[in-house]
Design an enzyme around this catalytic site. Sequence first.
Site, mmCIF file in Angstrom:
data_model
loop_
_atom_site.group_PDB
_atom_site.id
_atom_site.type_symbol
_atom_site.label_atom_id
_atom_site.label_comp_id
_atom_site.label_asym_id
_atom_site.label_seq_id
_atom_site.Cartn_x
_atom_site.Cartn_y
_atom_site.Cartn_z
ATOM 1 N N VAL A 91 -13.583 -4.070 1.858
ATOM 2 C CA VAL A 91 -13.024 -2.721 1.995
ATOM 3 C C VAL A 91 -12.112 -2.708 3.209
ATOM 4 O O VAL A 91 -12.501 -3.169 4.288
ATOM 5 C CB VAL A 91 -14.148 -1.670 2.160
ATOM 6 C CG1 VAL A 91 -13.547 -0.286 2.397
ATOM 7 C CG2 VAL A 91 -15.045 -1.655 0.929
ATOM 8 N N GLY A 92 -10.896 -2.197 3.024
ATOM 9 C CA GLY A 92 -9.939 -2.139 4.129
ATOM 10 C C GLY A 92 -9.943 -0.776 4.805
ATOM 11 O O GLY A 92 -10.913 -0.008 4.718
ATOM 12 N N ASP A 93 -8.842 -0.480 5.470
ATOM 13 C CA ASP A 93 -8.735 0.782 6.202
ATOM 14 C C ASP A 93 -8.400 1.966 5.306
ATOM 15 O O ASP A 93 -8.703 3.112 5.646
ATOM 16 C CB ASP A 93 -7.615 0.665 7.251
ATOM 17 C CG ASP A 93 -6.275 0.345 6.580
ATOM 18 O OD1 ASP A 93 -6.169 -0.738 5.959
ATOM 19 O OD2 ASP A 93 -5.347 1.174 6.649
ATOM 20 N N GLY A 144 -5.804 -4.215 7.249
ATOM 21 C CA GLY A 144 -6.883 -3.268 7.479
ATOM 22 C C GLY A 144 -7.874 -3.722 8.522
ATOM 23 O O GLY A 144 -8.444 -2.907 9.249
ATOM 24 N N GLY A 185 -0.918 -1.856 6.435
ATOM 25 C CA GLY A 185 -0.923 -3.102 7.193
ATOM 26 C C GLY A 185 -2.289 -3.748 7.088
ATOM 27 O O GLY A 185 -3.102 -3.358 6.241
ATOM 28 N N THR A 213 0.854 -1.188 0.000
ATOM 29 C CA THR A 213 0.000 0.000 0.000
ATOM 30 C C THR A 213 0.890 1.239 0.000
ATOM 31 O O THR A 213 2.014 1.188 0.494
ATOM 32 C CB THR A 213 -0.855 -0.044 1.289
ATOM 33 O OG1 THR A 213 -1.779 -1.103 1.138
ATOM 34 C CG2 THR A 213 -1.577 1.248 1.577
HETATM 35 N N1 ASP Z 1 -4.102 -1.526 4.646
HETATM 36 C C1 ASP Z 1 -4.344 -2.207 3.396
HETATM 37 C C2 ASP Z 1 -5.676 -2.911 3.479
HETATM 38 O O1 ASP Z 1 -5.935 -3.585 4.440
HETATM 39 C C3 ASP Z 1 -3.291 -3.184 3.016
HETATM 40 C C4 ASP Z 1 -1.856 -2.779 3.265
HETATM 41 O O2 ASP Z 1 -1.572 -1.725 3.812
HETATM 42 O O3 ASP Z 1 -0.973 -3.551 2.891
HETATM 43 O O4 ASP Z 1 -6.423 -2.836 2.536
#
Ligand code: ASP
Length: 287
Positions: A186-188, A211, A209, A157
């Site tokens: 849907v993530g963070d 989410g 990281g 990300t």
């Molecule tokens: N935070 C992102 C998600 O969970 C993934 C990542 O940061 O690697 O969608």
Amino acid sequence: MFSIVVHGGAGPKRDQESGDAARASCLAAAERGAAILSAGGSALDAVEAAARWLEDDPLFNAGLGAVLNADGEVELDASVMNGETLEAGAVAVVKTVKNPISLARLVMEKSPHVLLVGEGADAFARAQGVPAIAPGSLVTPLQRQRWLERTGATHGTIGAVAVDQRGQVAAATSTGGTAGKLKGRVGDSPLIGAGTVADSRWAAASSTGLGEFIIRVGLARAVLEGVRRGAALNLACEEAIAELKRIGGDGGLIAVTPSGGVGWAFCSERMAGAFVKSTGERGTFFD
Ligand code: ASP
């Protein structure tokens, strides 16, 4: 005075070669944003430019080179926040846009909403004149291979935070999410307070990281709250990450303060990133 910090995702270690390339690209993205800031441009323009650079680099899990979901498709999430006005814009589960960070900015500036998802977000892009990319054109051979082998544990990300010469802060985050995620997950990253936050009274932050954990601790806002309570930026970053770790999460974040301070922290194996300050200080971090 200005500062910019970017990250290229927290996660498992990359091999030396791709780690070096990720760091170099992060520094190039930060320099791009710094050029805007040094010319008197806004933090918002700087974080958008830096994020677009990283979205276009297939080394990262955002835009071109994003990970594939369980169905073998790219679904992109992104958000941006202007710390001067507390306006924010975000998109999730977008499939037909090359640079979702700029679509998030359009949501912020050209719609009455904060978050658009799925078909509605893609339709909004068309209405705003954002060209549709061909389906599959963001899928790189490497990500296709990882999907076929179900080995896509990668993170990558991207995010950027900046403070401009007027002391205004902004933050941007963009991702393909987690490899093999369920369609529609849907993530963070598109969630204000979890993936992205900016308030020119206190700080701006961008998270990366898993989410599912970041959302539950409101990671980006936790940094801002730490600064608001009087903690030094690096302590605020460390405390936010400690909380993420406490619930079993894995990830990292970057942050700036309106006075030009830069900070980052992570509890994953590594987090690629870079910073540039108006003092001439610049550098990269990898782990
Ligand atoms: N935070 C992102 C998600 O969970 C993934 C990542 O940061 O690697 O969608």
